[in-house]
Design a protein around this motif. Sequence first.
Motif, PDB file in Angstrom:
ATOM      1  N   GLN A 141     -75.409 -20.739 -63.379  1.00  0.00           N
ATOM      2  CA  GLN A 141     -73.993 -20.374 -63.371  1.00  0.00           C
ATOM      3  C   GLN A 141     -73.832 -18.947 -62.881  1.00  0.00           C
ATOM      4  O   GLN A 141     -74.525 -18.028 -63.323  1.00  0.00           O
ATOM      5  CB  GLN A 141     -73.410 -20.520 -64.774  1.00  0.00           C
ATOM      6  CG  GLN A 141     -71.916 -20.371 -64.836  1.00  0.00           C
ATOM      7  CD  GLN A 141     -71.394 -20.677 -66.227  1.00  0.00           C
ATOM      8  OE1 GLN A 141     -71.906 -20.173 -67.220  1.00  0.00           O
ATOM      9  NE2 GLN A 141     -70.365 -21.510 -66.291  1.00  0.00           N
ATOM     10  N   ASP A 142     -72.932 -18.765 -61.919  1.00  0.00           N
ATOM     11  CA  ASP A 142     -72.714 -17.447 -61.325  1.00  0.00           C
ATOM     12  C   ASP A 142     -71.259 -17.372 -60.864  1.00  0.00           C
ATOM     13  O   ASP A 142     -70.902 -17.904 -59.804  1.00  0.00           O
ATOM     14  CB  ASP A 142     -73.671 -17.236 -60.152  1.00  0.00           C
ATOM     15  CG  ASP A 142     -73.631 -15.825 -59.597  1.00  0.00           C
ATOM     16  OD1 ASP A 142     -72.532 -15.212 -59.568  1.00  0.00           O
ATOM     17  OD2 ASP A 142     -74.688 -15.335 -59.163  1.00  0.00           O
ATOM     18  N   TYR A 143     -70.423 -16.719 -61.654  1.00  0.00           N
ATOM     19  CA  TYR A 143     -69.000 -16.656 -61.347  1.00  0.00           C
ATOM     20  C   TYR A 143     -68.713 -15.872 -60.062  1.00  0.00           C
ATOM     21  O   TYR A 143     -67.770 -16.204 -59.343  1.00  0.00           O
ATOM     22  CB  TYR A 143     -68.212 -16.061 -62.507  1.00  0.00           C
ATOM     23  CG  TYR A 143     -68.202 -16.927 -63.742  1.00  0.00           C
ATOM     24  CD1 TYR A 143     -67.824 -18.265 -63.679  1.00  0.00           C
ATOM     25  CD2 TYR A 143     -68.570 -16.410 -64.971  1.00  0.00           C
ATOM     26  CE1 TYR A 143     -67.817 -19.068 -64.808  1.00  0.00           C
ATOM     27  CE2 TYR A 143     -68.558 -17.201 -66.116  1.00  0.00           C
ATOM     28  CZ  TYR A 143     -68.176 -18.523 -66.022  1.00  0.00           C
ATOM     29  OH  TYR A 143     -68.167 -19.307 -67.148  1.00  0.00           O
ATOM     30  N   SER A 144     -69.505 -14.862 -59.773  1.00  0.00           N
ATOM     31  CA  SER A 144     -69.287 -14.096 -58.544  1.00  0.00           C
ATOM     32  C   SER A 144     -69.511 -14.967 -57.311  1.00  0.00           C
ATOM     33  O   SER A 144     -68.737 -14.908 -56.347  1.00  0.00           O
ATOM     34  CB  SER A 144     -70.220 -12.880 -58.483  1.00  0.00           C
ATOM     35  OG  SER A 144     -69.909 -11.988 -59.519  1.00  0.00           O
ATOM     36  N   MET A 168     -59.899 -18.140 -62.348  1.00  0.00           N
ATOM     37  CA  MET A 168     -60.870 -17.050 -62.430  1.00  0.00           C
ATOM     38  C   MET A 168     -60.181 -15.698 -62.646  1.00  0.00           C
ATOM     39  O   MET A 168     -60.643 -14.880 -63.439  1.00  0.00           O
ATOM     40  CB  MET A 168     -61.759 -17.050 -61.189  1.00  0.00           C
ATOM     41  CG  MET A 168     -62.645 -18.303 -61.136  1.00  0.00           C
ATOM     42  SD  MET A 168     -63.764 -18.342 -59.745  1.00  0.00           S
ATOM     43  CE  MET A 168     -65.077 -17.293 -60.428  1.00  0.00           C
ATOM     44  N   GLU A 184     -59.911  -9.359 -64.648  1.00  0.00           N
ATOM     45  CA  GLU A 184     -58.755 -10.140 -65.082  1.00  0.00           C
ATOM     46  C   GLU A 184     -57.497  -9.571 -64.433  1.00  0.00           C
ATOM     47  O   GLU A 184     -57.288  -8.354 -64.412  1.00  0.00           O
ATOM     48  CB  GLU A 184     -58.645 -10.059 -66.612  1.00  0.00           C
ATOM     49  CG  GLU A 184     -57.628 -10.986 -67.201  1.00  0.00           C
ATOM     50  CD  GLU A 184     -57.652 -10.921 -68.717  1.00  0.00           C
ATOM     51  OE1 GLU A 184     -56.554 -10.712 -69.292  1.00  0.00           O
ATOM     52  OE2 GLU A 184     -58.729 -11.068 -69.318  1.00  0.00           O
ATOM     53  N   ASP A 209     -58.798 -15.702 -66.327  1.00  0.00           N
ATOM     54  CA  ASP A 209     -59.836 -15.551 -67.351  1.00  0.00           C
ATOM     55  C   ASP A 209     -60.750 -14.344 -67.135  1.00  0.00           C
ATOM     56  O   ASP A 209     -61.560 -14.024 -67.998  1.00  0.00           O
ATOM     57  CB  ASP A 209     -60.711 -16.807 -67.411  1.00  0.00           C
ATOM     58  CG  ASP A 209     -59.945 -18.022 -67.908  1.00  0.00           C
ATOM     59  OD1 ASP A 209     -58.921 -17.856 -68.600  1.00  0.00           O
ATOM     60  OD2 ASP A 209     -60.374 -19.149 -67.600  1.00  0.00           O
ATOM     61  N   TYR A 238     -69.585 -22.325 -60.557  1.00  0.00           N
ATOM     62  CA  TYR A 238     -68.691 -22.080 -61.682  1.00  0.00           C
ATOM     63  C   TYR A 238     -69.167 -22.811 -62.936  1.00  0.00           C
ATOM     64  O   TYR A 238     -69.152 -22.272 -64.034  1.00  0.00           O
ATOM     65  CB  TYR A 238     -67.263 -22.527 -61.320  1.00  0.00           C
ATOM     66  CG  TYR A 238     -66.244 -22.186 -62.367  1.00  0.00           C
ATOM     67  CD1 TYR A 238     -65.671 -20.921 -62.413  1.00  0.00           C
ATOM     68  CD2 TYR A 238     -65.850 -23.115 -63.329  1.00  0.00           C
ATOM     69  CE1 TYR A 238     -64.740 -20.590 -63.377  1.00  0.00           C
ATOM     70  CE2 TYR A 238     -64.922 -22.801 -64.296  1.00  0.00           C
ATOM     71  CZ  TYR A 238     -64.368 -21.530 -64.319  1.00  0.00           C
ATOM     72  OH  TYR A 238     -63.450 -21.201 -65.288  1.00  0.00           O
ATOM     73  N   ARG A 251     -63.213 -14.177 -64.841  1.00  0.00           N
ATOM     74  CA  ARG A 251     -64.577 -14.686 -64.603  1.00  0.00           C
ATOM     75  C   ARG A 251     -64.978 -14.415 -63.160  1.00  0.00           C
ATOM     76  O   ARG A 251     -64.420 -14.990 -62.236  1.00  0.00           O
ATOM     77  CB  ARG A 251     -64.643 -16.184 -64.890  1.00  0.00           C
ATOM     78  CG  ARG A 251     -64.447 -16.481 -66.356  1.00  0.00           C
ATOM     79  CD  ARG A 251     -64.696 -17.914 -66.661  1.00  0.00           C
ATOM     80  NE  ARG A 251     -64.542 -18.117 -68.099  1.00  0.00           N
ATOM     81  CZ  ARG A 251     -64.371 -19.277 -68.650  1.00  0.00           C
ATOM     82  NH1 ARG A 251     -64.337 -20.365 -67.917  1.00  0.00           N
ATOM     83  NH2 ARG A 251     -64.236 -19.383 -69.956  1.00  0.00           N
ATOM     84  N   GLY A 252     -65.944 -13.524 -62.988  1.00  0.00           N
ATOM     85  CA  GLY A 252     -66.417 -13.183 -61.646  1.00  0.00           C
ATOM     86  C   GLY A 252     -65.578 -12.122 -60.966  1.00  0.00           C
ATOM     87  O   GLY A 252     -65.947 -11.599 -59.920  1.00  0.00           O
TER      88      GLY A 252
END
Length: 163
Positions: free
Chosen positions: A94-97, A121, A130, A124, A87, A126-127
């Motif tokens: 960095q890799d939100y998934s 997450m 929303e 926002d 995160y 992210r990954g």
Amino acid sequence: MKRVLMIGMLTSLLSGCYESEVPCDVSDKLLCVYAENGITKSQIELAAIYYEGDYSKPDYNKAFYWGEKAALSGDVDAQTMIGEMYYRGKGVEQDYSKAFHWFTEADKQGDDFAKEMLGVMYYDGRGVDENETLAYEYFKKACAAGRPFSCSRYNNSKEINLK
């Protein structure tokens, strides 16, 4: 006789740690040996040492190396740590998934911080897509576990009728 064999085995293991390609340069060489030989508790302990910089400045690459080993073995603390590292992009790109994946694994084992991060997450996007409804569900669960940030977010959602 057993004592002589144990001392011989320990000496052999310790000498292997000094020559190893495995990144382990902490003063506790026995901890290195245990981690190198797949002892999950030792792996997460080394990851925490490197992450926090207990012996010197933090070394996020080594923290990730040891943390990932422990996470793959199912250690919930390691899964949370690796999720946070992905995160924040510490020690790894960095890799939100991937962060979402590791937080989800930790959440399955009941980790409260992972619940909070899943809420963040979803909130926002992210990954994941929303989704405020799911975000607030995670904030509600984390709040019930005593996470102040999640309580703030969840209580705010009630004020704007998002329950």
